[in-house]
Write an enzyme that holds these catalytic residues in place. Structure first.
Site, PDB file in Angstrom:
ATOM      1  N   HIS A 111     -17.041  52.833  33.649  1.00 39.83           N
ATOM      2  CA  HIS A 111     -16.841  51.718  34.499  1.00 39.83           C
ATOM      3  C   HIS A 111     -16.921  50.447  33.632  1.00 39.83           C
ATOM      4  CE1 HIS A 111     -15.250  48.581  37.157  1.00 39.83           C
ATOM      5  NE2 HIS A 111     -14.367  48.949  37.913  1.00 39.83           N
ATOM      6  N   HIS A 112     -15.919  49.242  33.305  1.00 38.99           N
ATOM      7  CA  HIS A 112     -16.580  48.030  32.099  1.00 38.99           C
ATOM      8  C   HIS A 112     -17.553  47.673  33.310  1.00 38.99           C
ATOM      9  CE1 HIS A 112     -15.616  45.790  29.268  1.00 38.99           C
ATOM     10  NE2 HIS A 112     -14.126  45.592  29.004  1.00 38.99           N
ATOM     11  N   SER A 113     -18.116  47.570  34.371  1.00 37.51           N
ATOM     12  CA  SER A 113     -19.006  46.680  35.133  1.00 37.51           C
ATOM     13  C   SER A 113     -19.993  46.948  34.330  1.00 37.51           C
ATOM     14  CB  SER A 113     -18.992  47.031  36.441  1.00 37.51           C
ATOM     15  OG  SER A 113     -19.087  47.823  36.893  1.00 37.51           O
TER      16      SER A 113
END
Length: 464
Positions: A142-144
């Site tokens: 995930h980009h988070s």
């Protein structure tokens, strides 16, 4: 327990069923020389090694969301949830591999678990007759949790630069020799007083730059957040994905950059610009105004392997111009203008400037209030790779392709990475809105060839 940053929160808020917010990497390997033949169990042994390992995942693969506010360490790691072993029906070409990746890249990650998956894929035919059989690793996260630069560093730390070095840990546990390095790079918390002081110090320089933008609006090299035209790239997307990937020799881009005295990254943007122009012209869908690209830049000052430390520049792609040389010049000018602006600011100032300057576009993506208006037409991103060959238990890495995110109003993303002497292009698109996006790979080759011819003529003095 670690507090999510504002940028981490944004990537989570933007996510929906049609907008998965993970980045991915497709890594293509060849079997080692001593593992050739139908009786080879090399991939099976890799899979068993990962399935049976008792070593827990390392940071950031052991982080799970806590009420969408904190990252905390996951104490109940379940390898079966994160790991997939897939054998494609033979004969499986790269085309079939990319079709599999396209489907998987469109699936959401489970927020109740650490936000990543690992797929080992076998059954891929040799590149040519007599060449070794191939297998692939597809990893999405995930980009988070990480940006593209951090994700690439994680993979590099998980592989080896030696073809003879045995690797006993799963890729999500990293290698033992990197343990101390990785632990040292885990971000530590800062006091509230320090954070507040840092943020207050950004107010004056950020306001100064925002006011300066008003003065320069209209300059040939200035790109504003209201300059992007409406195009077929900027519609609400579906959950369907199409991944297209191809490798190109890096020297071709370097030679053009040298002839024009520009950055290699400018040449890559120009090649993408020309390919997009051809793709849209073939569909009678080229806007009269130039397309605007959102170009991520890294703000990292260290070797960290987590979090998001990125901002963005707006690049005028010059797609309204027929002349490839003029397109390259306008791209270089607009990129240099943005770099000079960010060069006057600290990392915190750049992040806050970007948050204000692009705020309306973030709100637009979240709410869809202005479906016919956007700050940019697509994202074109550069992820630096390794200049040295990498191996997985002796299996040489032959290519890597970074798959990225698309959003409502942003139906195409072009991400490229460098590896050895290659530039690896990966195009992520909504297959329902942009049919036959794989045609872009051939158009990139055509545009690269045109610029090569012009640059050679330029060096010989045939052109001004």
């Amino acid at each position: 327990m670690r507090l999510l940053s504002v940028v981490d929160q944004v990537f989570l808020l933007l996510e929906s069923r049609k907008n998965p917010m993970h980045v991915g990497g497709l890594f293509l390997f060849e079997l080692p020389p001593n593992e050739q033949g139908e009786d080879s169990d090399f991939v099976y042994q890799l899979v068993r090694q990962m399935q049976t390992s008792t070593v827990p995942p390392s940071f950031p693969f052991n982080q799970v969301l806590d009420h969408l506010v904190f990252w905390k360490k996951d104490e109940d790691f379940d390898v079966e949830h994160h790991f997939r072993h897939v054998a494609l029906p033979k004969p499986a070409r790269v085309r079939e591999l990319l079709m599999y990746i396209s489907k998987e890249h469109g699936r959401l990650l489970d927020r109740a678990m650490p936000l990543w998956e690992c797929h080992v894929i076998e059954g891929i035919t040799p590149e040519s007759e007599g060449s070794p059989e191939r297998f692939a690793l597809y990893f999405k996260i995930h980009h988070s949790l990480v940006d593209g630069i951090a994700a690439m560093r994680l993979i590099q730390k998980s592989l080896s630069q030696s073809p003879t070095e045995p690797m006993t840990l799963p890729v999500w546990s990293l290698m033992t020799r990197h343990r101390n390095q990785v632990n040292a790079l885990i971000p530590t918390g800062r006091s509230a007083r320090r954070v507040i002081k840092e943020q207050l110090s950004t107010v004056k320089p950020v306001v100064t730059e925002l006011l300066s933008n008003l003065k320069h609006n209209g300059d040939s090299d200035y790109v504003g957040t209201f300059d992007a035209p409406m195009s077929i790239l900027n519609q609400r997307i579906s959950s369907s994905r199409r991944i297209a990937a191809q490798s190109y020799d890096m020297t071709r881009f370097k030679d053009i950059a040298r002839a024009y005295d520009v950055k290699m990254n400018d040449v890559i943007l120009a090649v993408c610009s020309g390919a997009l122009r051809r793709y849209l012209l073939a569909r009678d869908a080229l806007p009269s105004k130039p397309l605007i690209a959102f170009v991520p830049i890294s703000l990292r000052k260290d070797n960290s392997v987590s979090g998001n430390q990125i901002s963005f520049l707006l690049a005028n792609l010059g797609t309204h111009l027929h002349d490839p040389s003029k397109r390259l010049q306008i791209i270089s000018s607009s990129m240099n203008s943005g770099k000079r602006r960010f060069g006057r600011m600290t990392q915190a100032q750049v992040i806050n400037y970007s948050a204000i300057a692009y705020a309306w576009e973030g709100l637009n993506v979240l709410t869809g209030l202005f479906p016919k208006k956007q700050a940019f037409n697509l994202i074109i991103s550069n992820v630096p790779g390794s200049r040295k060959p990498l191996y997985w238990n002796g299996a040489p890495l032959k290519a890597l392709y970074p798959a990225s995110i698309i959003l409502n109003g942003q139906a195409m993303n072009i991400t490229f990475a460098s590896y050895l002497d290659k530039i690896e292009f990966c195009i992520t698109a909504c297959s329902k809105l942009l049919p036959h996006v794989q045609d872009m790979l051939g158009l990139i080759e055509e545009e690269l060839g045109v610029l090569e011819v012009i640059s050679r003529e330029k060096q010989l003095g045939w052109r001004e």
